[in-house]
Scaffold this active site. Structure first.
Site, short mmCIF file in Angstrom:
data_model
loop_
_atom_site.label_atom_id
_atom_site.label_comp_id
_atom_site.label_asym_id
_atom_site.label_seq_id
_atom_site.Cartn_x
_atom_site.Cartn_y
_atom_site.Cartn_z
N GLY A 220 9.62 -11.97 3.53
CA GLY A 220 10.48 -10.38 2.96
C GLY A 220 10.78 -10.35 4.01
O GLY A 220 10.60 -10.11 5.10
N LYS B 286 -6.86 0.27 -4.77
CA LYS B 286 -6.47 1.40 -3.94
C LYS B 286 -4.57 1.72 -4.30
O LYS B 286 -4.63 3.31 -4.26
CB LYS B 286 -6.13 1.41 -2.43
CG LYS B 286 -5.95 0.49 -1.79
CD LYS B 286 -4.09 0.91 -1.42
CE LYS B 286 -3.68 -0.15 -0.91
NZ LYS B 286 -2.12 0.19 -0.09
N ARG C 101 4.15 5.36 -0.67
CA ARG C 101 5.57 4.53 -2.41
C ARG C 101 3.81 5.05 -3.40
O ARG C 101 4.79 5.77 -4.57
CB ARG C 101 5.23 4.13 -2.41
CG ARG C 101 6.56 3.16 -0.92
CD ARG C 101 7.24 1.87 -1.17
NE ARG C 101 6.14 0.67 -1.58
CZ ARG C 101 5.61 0.57 -0.40
NH1 ARG C 101 6.10 0.39 1.12
NH2 ARG C 101 5.00 -0.95 -0.37
#
Length: 431
Positions: free
Chosen positions: A105, A290, A354
């Site tokens: 990634g 979370k 984000r």
């Protein structure tokens, strides 16, 4: 402290003294007719403060302050001695014998971890397997991932490739940084190139939407190898701050204690502390949930509901995460540690998050589709929310705050209505 008496001067030489029962006092002869000042005398266990009596004619001395400072200094020096002794015994052979690491990634956190590892050892080959040929070219020619860190130069031993076979060949460790919802199909596509003994260190946080699987389940199943070595890495860690080499602490969790220790040796540095854990479930569940709680925190901020509301919401969310995690077999101490409370505080209270940003925009009245279409990075909490509620139903756990987030994301509840309904829930005992 029970039984505290107001200071007073006593001319009668029969001063009060605390008994074991803090509601009663005893008298005994005091060998002086000079006035004395009776200070704090009674405690729950019958002990008295020190000194019990003070002579009002004696000037205060700095002895006590010096003693306190000396005690603090000695405690600090003892800590440093312990630290030096521990460091002298710490092993570094894992890093020394590691020649190649592959990062799956090319997102922000994968890039930050690649740069971190490459800085640890100049001879180490750090391969990044990316999809975008332009990102690959930028990393190899300009030593920069322009999509996420245009102002940061990557170490020259970070090498990008779109070829899975070349990236994985001869790798000693693999860091998995692909978003959870895409991980299974991605891993199935590269499974033929993965060595069965290659340790996977998962940086991805979340739950697979339809299957409710965690990364510790997704990775071995997608690779068709139930014994694929697995480590979960989690904790309060923004990629940008890791790139800037700011002090950070994280935790690695594995059922294999030796693998957790080896991963700790591989990753730990002067600016990155790594703790170890055997509680893979706790670390993964806390890391997934979370993100959903962070959306709720963002909604509170976007609606401008104030600090009291924010504190109450996050505290309630922490309890809900603990309820579900412990039902799934996690340790409560994990939920209050780095991967739990630590990551929750960072994600809920800091604007770099984000998931919190999604919540702020939802609370401000924006539509979810518009928010997601304008974002270049994945907010895992959006897709995880529905999976969390399915898990809560499976384990028979009530999760009001996280359920409300899932309802808002599904466009079945407005943020304002969710707040009203949450505030109208029965007043119950805290658990």
């Amino acid at each position: 402290m029970a039984g505290v008496l107001e200071p007073r001067f006593l001319l009668n030489p029969l001063p009060l003294f605390a008994s074991k029962n803090p509601t009663t006092v005893q008298r005994f002869p005091f060998p002086s007719n000079k006035p004395v000042c009776l200070s704090l005398v009674a405690t729950h266990d019958g002990s008295a403060s020190h000194p019990l009596f003070q002579d009002p004619e004696v000037e205060p001395t700095p002895d006590r302050a010096r003693d306190r400072r000396r005690a603090v200094r000695l405690a600090w020096e003892k800590l440093l001695r312990w630290s030096r002794s521990w460091r002298s015994k710490a092993k570094t052979d894992v890093l020394e014998r590691t020649n190649k690491v592959v990062v799956l990634g090319g997102g922000s956190f994968g890039t930050a971890m690649a740069a971190h590892l490459a800085d640890r050892k100049a001879e180490l080959e750090v391969y990044m397997l990316v999809r975008d040929p332009q990102v690959c070219q930028s990393i190899n020619e300009s030593h920069c991932n322009g999509n996420y860190f245009p102002e940061h130069r990557l170490p020259e031993n970070v090498i990008a490739t779109t070829d899975a076979k070349a990236a994985l060949l001869g790798a000693d460790y693999c860091l998995h940084a692909v978003p959870v919802q895409f991980s299974s199909s991605f891993l199935q596509g590269i499974a033929d190139h993965v060595d069965p003994s290659l340790p996977f260190i998962s940086l991805s946080k979340g739950l697979e939407l339809n299957t409710l699987r965690m990364m510790s389940q997704i990775i071995p199943q997608a690779l068709r190898n139930p014994r694929q070595p697995f480590v979960a890495l989690s904790g309060p860690s923004f990629a940008l701050e890791l790139m800037n080499k700011l002090p950070t602490a994280m935790v690695v969790a594995s059922k294999d204690k030796r693998l957790a220790s080896a991963t700790q040796q591989l990753l730990a540095s002067s600016h990155l502390r790594i703790s170890t854990s055997s509680d893979v479930t706790g670390v993964e569940i806390a890391g997934a949930l979370k993100n959903v709680l962070a959306i709720a925190a963002g909604i509170v901020e976007g609606m401008d509901l104030g600090n009291n509301s924010m504190a109450a919401l996050v505290a309630q969310g922490c309890s809900e995460i603990r309820w579900l995690a412990t039902k799934m077999g996690a340790k409560p101490t994990t939920i209050t540690g780095l991967s739990g409370t630590g990551d929750i505080m960072l994600t809920c209270f800091v604007n770099l998050s984000r998931n919190k940003t999604v919540g702020v925009r939802l609370g401000s009245g924006e539509k979810l589709d518009d928010i997601l279409s304008s974002m270049s990075q994945v907010a895992e909490g959006v897709s995880t929310a529905g999976a969390v509620i399915a898990l809560a139903q499976k384990y028979n756990v009530k999760m009001p705050v996280l359920t409300a987030v899932a309802r808002i994301i599904d466009n079945e509840l407005t943020p304002k209505k969710a707040v009203l309904e949450l505030m109208s829930l029965p007043q119950v005992e805290e658990v």
